[in-house]
Design a protein around this motif. Structure first.
Motif, short mmCIF file in Angstrom:
data_model
loop_
_atom_site.label_atom_id
_atom_site.label_comp_id
_atom_site.label_asym_id
_atom_site.label_seq_id
_atom_site.Cartn_x
_atom_site.Cartn_y
_atom_site.Cartn_z
N GLU A 1 -11.71 26.06 13.65
CA GLU A 1 -12.54 25.81 14.83
C GLU A 1 -11.66 25.52 16.04
OE1 GLU A 1 -15.13 22.62 13.87
OE2 GLU A 1 -16.39 23.79 12.50
N ARG A 2 -10.64 24.69 15.86
CA ARG A 2 -9.75 24.36 16.97
C ARG A 2 -9.01 25.59 17.48
NH1 ARG A 2 -8.37 20.06 13.59
NH2 ARG A 2 -6.32 20.97 13.14
N LYS A 3 -8.68 26.50 16.57
CA LYS A 3 -7.91 27.69 16.94
C LYS A 3 -8.81 28.84 17.39
CE LYS A 3 -3.98 25.81 15.76
NZ LYS A 3 -2.95 25.48 16.77
N GLY A 4 -10.13 28.62 17.30
CA GLY A 4 -11.05 29.67 17.72
C GLY A 4 -11.08 30.87 16.80
N VAL A 5 -10.82 30.63 15.51
CA VAL A 5 -10.77 31.71 14.52
C VAL A 5 -12.08 31.71 13.73
CG1 VAL A 5 -9.57 32.60 12.48
CG2 VAL A 5 -8.26 31.55 14.35
N ASP A 6 -12.58 32.90 13.44
CA ASP A 6 -13.82 33.05 12.66
C ASP A 6 -13.62 32.45 11.27
OD1 ASP A 6 -16.11 33.79 11.38
OD2 ASP A 6 -15.92 35.94 11.79
N GLU A 7 -14.49 31.49 10.90
CA GLU A 7 -14.35 30.80 9.62
C GLU A 7 -14.60 31.72 8.44
OE1 GLU A 7 -16.91 27.43 9.87
OE2 GLU A 7 -16.02 26.75 11.75
N SER A 8 -15.25 32.86 8.69
CA SER A 8 -15.52 33.80 7.59
C SER A 8 -14.25 34.49 7.13
CB SER A 8 -16.56 34.84 8.02
OG SER A 8 -16.04 35.67 9.05
N GLN A 9 -13.14 34.27 7.84
CA GLN A 9 -11.88 34.89 7.47
C GLN A 9 -11.26 34.26 6.23
OE1 GLN A 9 -10.54 37.70 9.09
NE2 GLN A 9 -12.62 37.59 9.94
N ILE A 10 -11.77 33.08 5.82
CA ILE A 10 -11.24 32.44 4.62
C ILE A 10 -12.32 32.32 3.56
CG2 ILE A 10 -9.56 31.13 5.97
CD1 ILE A 10 -11.25 28.61 5.43
N SER A 11 -11.89 32.33 2.31
CA SER A 11 -12.79 32.06 1.18
C SER A 11 -12.21 30.89 0.40
CB SER A 11 -12.94 33.29 0.29
OG SER A 11 -11.68 33.80 -0.10
N MET B 1 -9.62 18.84 1.91
CA MET B 1 -8.73 19.94 2.30
C MET B 1 -9.52 21.10 2.88
SD MET B 1 -5.73 18.73 1.47
CE MET B 1 -5.00 17.53 0.35
N PHE B 2 -10.70 21.37 2.31
CA PHE B 2 -11.54 22.47 2.80
C PHE B 2 -12.16 22.13 4.16
CE2 PHE B 2 -12.22 22.78 -1.97
CZ PHE B 2 -11.19 23.69 -2.15
N VAL B 3 -12.62 20.89 4.30
CA VAL B 3 -13.23 20.46 5.56
C VAL B 3 -12.21 20.57 6.70
CG1 VAL B 3 -14.19 18.50 6.82
CG2 VAL B 3 -14.93 18.95 4.47
N GLN B 4 -11.00 20.07 6.47
CA GLN B 4 -9.99 20.10 7.52
C GLN B 4 -9.50 21.53 7.79
OE1 GLN B 4 -9.30 17.68 9.56
NE2 GLN B 4 -10.72 16.37 8.42
N SER B 5 -9.51 22.39 6.78
CA SER B 5 -9.15 23.79 7.01
C SER B 5 -10.14 24.45 7.95
CB SER B 5 -9.10 24.55 5.67
OG SER B 5 -8.03 24.10 4.86
N VAL C 1 -2.66 20.78 6.44
CA VAL C 1 -3.34 21.95 7.00
C VAL C 1 -2.58 22.51 8.19
CG1 VAL C 1 -5.44 22.71 8.18
CG2 VAL C 1 -5.62 21.26 6.16
N GLU C 2 -2.06 21.65 9.05
CA GLU C 2 -1.29 22.13 10.19
C GLU C 2 -0.03 22.88 9.75
OE1 GLU C 2 -1.59 22.09 13.53
OE2 GLU C 2 -3.60 21.22 13.47
N ILE C 3 0.57 22.45 8.65
CA ILE C 3 1.77 23.12 8.15
C ILE C 3 1.41 24.45 7.49
CG2 ILE C 3 3.60 22.99 6.41
CD1 ILE C 3 3.73 19.97 6.95
N LEU C 4 0.35 24.45 6.68
CA LEU C 4 -0.03 25.66 5.93
C LEU C 4 -0.71 26.71 6.81
CD1 LEU C 4 0.35 26.17 2.81
CD2 LEU C 4 0.73 23.84 3.56
N GLU C 5 -1.37 26.30 7.89
CA GLU C 5 -2.04 27.22 8.82
C GLU C 5 -2.91 28.25 8.08
OE1 GLU C 5 0.84 27.44 12.65
OE2 GLU C 5 1.47 28.68 10.96
N PRO C 6 -4.03 27.81 7.48
CA PRO C 6 -4.88 28.71 6.69
C PRO C 6 -5.78 29.58 7.56
CG PRO C 6 -5.82 26.51 6.71
CD PRO C 6 -4.51 26.41 7.45
N PHE C 7 -5.21 30.58 8.23
CA PHE C 7 -5.97 31.42 9.14
C PHE C 7 -6.88 32.41 8.43
CE2 PHE C 7 -2.51 30.28 12.18
CZ PHE C 7 -3.31 29.78 13.19
#
Length: 522
Positions: free
Chosen positions: A231-241, A222-226, A202-208
């Protein structure tokens, strides 16, 4: 039971208590009993917490639920399923609530009552839970179930708004999945990838943002860690599907529960990704996955020679590695990126698989290769590596990496847990991930430079000179060698892969000769 610590002592203590209650029940069966009961506790606690919130809101004049002294209206609101579903809470009828089960824990028929409770919850929440919850509790001894009910009763597994640890249920559930995988050995590996390996991917792929796909999703790690990454990066989780597929029915259920309890929405389908792809039109921005290693009988006989997924060649029937890799590539968007764990043999084997690997390299899809330390998995001793595949090496936001591939030898980056188990620490994960980020040209990391014995950026021409073998040890340099610059360990891995290939060809030839003799009447 104290839960205010994050070092795993609480989860370990709870696991030992639950394991001590197992008695004669086999681990494979006990796994579903325990995880299902934990999920039922979570649903019941979340329901009770939401019910209390609604009750308070019925007395709040500023709330849409305000009803003054109208107790009949108040009761209607408390039983309104939409008021629960709208807050991502499952509706739990009275006969399925945890308190009801505890009150009947000493009943000889408690197993049947739990089965009935699971059915009742499914009936009240058919769109999300239809047929998903385990119903095998009537087969379990009453004293085992009573012990589990009492043990789990000490947990507060509501939606986390008022608990000391908002992720307590996620922590417990994740820990139990890990321990069951460790206990079951090879069979458990079907649904669990060690957390530290997932974190590295996940750290390598950076799924923002965008579509995240795992075609072999197991228990959904994989989904849980994404989501934790966002959350750690402060990014809105709704940005991914999220999209996933899992072949094992029981594991698919565990995955669905794992996501539900964390409030993660995802389209998770049941089925064999190769034989029956449930997402034929999906083009993902990021694919993060860990398919089974060196899987035989993957379904070659069911795949058409014209299948567009296998444009680089049809893999042999006895090893699915390059079927899986090509399946991933077929699902990548024009600038998508995939990260997958593979057995080390995939880097050097020749024959049909070597030809496929050559075509992938020549098509400039190989972005990075990372060899990992031995003994990272609970379920196999097979040495593994990470492939990073990218369709956007020339078009991403960082720099043009056309014709380049990063090789990292991370075999020495590990911490020993015991004699047979290693793990990647947070420091190891960051060192590897930051090296990949530096290679890409990302900001906020030190400028990339080759480091002898650890990392090197190599051209496609250099890979061609090495017969398209992509073992990092061939490229990063070594401290000791036998004169030709190739480490002994690398040579042995490549020779082993070649030997396995020869054995396979020998077996196939024997089968062909046998068939010919049968046709001739011998």
């Amino acid at each position: 039971m104290s839960i205010n610590n994050g070092d795993g002592e609480f989860e370990e203590s709870l696991w030992q208590s639950a394991e001590g209650l197992r008695g004669p029940v086999e681990s494979a069966q006990y796994k579903h009993i325990v995880l299902g009961l934990l999920f039922q506790k979570y649903m019941s606690d979340a329901f009770e917490q939401r019910r209390e919130e609604l009750r308070d809101l019925t007395y709040d004049e500023d709330s849409i639920y305000y009803c003054g002294n109208d107790d009949e209206e108040r009761q209607f609101i408390l039983e309104d399923k939409d008021a629960y579903h709208g807050e991502n809470v499952f509706y739990v009828p009275q006969e399925a609530q945890w308190k009801y089960l505890i009150d009947n824990a000493t009943d000889p028929n408690i197993g049947s009552q739990i089965d009935d409770a699971m059915r009742a919850i499914e009936e009240e929440n058919p769109e999300r839970l239809d047929g998903m919850l385990p119903k095998r509790y009537s087969r379990i001894p009453q004293d085992t179930l009573e012990g589990l009910l009492n043990e789990f009763s000490e947990l507060d597994l509501g939606n986390g708004k008022d608990t000391q640890d908002q992720d307590i249920f996620g922590r417990v559930y994740e820990y139990f999945i890990k321990e069951f995988a460790r206990q079951e050995g090879h069979r458990g590996g079907e649904f669990y990838t060690p957390k530290h390996v997932v974190e590295l991917l996940v750290e390598i792929l950076e799924p923002f943002e965008g579509r995240i796909f795992d075609p072999f999703c197991g228990s959904g790690g994989m989904f849980v860690q994404s989501h934790k990454f966002l959350e750690r990066k402060g990014v809105d989780e709704s940005q991914i599907s999220i999209f996933g597929q899992e072949v094992n029915d029981a594991t698919w259920r565990i995955c669905k529960m794992n996501l539900y309890l964390r409030g993660i929405d995802g389209n998770i389908q049941l089925g064999d990704s190769i034989r029956k792809d449930q997402f034929p039109n999906l083009r993902a921005d990021k694919i993060i996955t860990n398919p089974p290693f060196n899987m035989s009988e993957w379904g070659k006989e069911t795949v058409s020679e014209e299948d567009s997924r296998f444009k680089y060649g049809m893999p042999p029937s006895n090893n699915a590695n390059f079927a899986f890799i090509q399946h991933m590539l077929s699902h990548l968007d024009d600038d998508g990126m995939a990260g997958t764990v593979m057995a080390n043999g995939s880097m050097s084997i020749q024959g049909q698989e070597g030809e496929i690997r050559k075509e992938i390299v020549e098509d400039d899809l190989l972005d990075a290769v990372i060899t990992l330390p031995d003994e990272l998995f609970y379920t196999t001793s097979i040495p593994v590596c990470i492939w990073i595949l990218s369709r956007g090496k020339d078009s991403d936001e960082y720099r043009d990496r056309s014709g380049e591939t990063l090789f990292i030898n991370a075999t020495e980056l590990h911490e020993s847990i015991d004699r047979t188990q290693n793990r990647l620490t947070e420091g190891h994960i960051q060192k590897i991930a930051d090296t990949v980020r530096a290679y890409r040209g990302e900001e906020n990391v030190e400028a990339y430079e080759d480091k002898t014995g650890f990392c090197k950026v190599t051209t496609t021409d250099e890979i061609e000179d090495n017969n398209y073998m992509i073992t990092p040890g061939r490229y990063v340099g070594i401290e000791r060698d036998d004169g030709d610059g190739i480490p002994y360990e690398v040579k042995m891995e490549e020779l082993s892969a070649e030997l396995r290939e020869q054995f396979t060809r020998s077996n196939e030839l024997q089968e062909e000769i046998g068939k010919n003799l049968e046709e001739l009447g011998f």
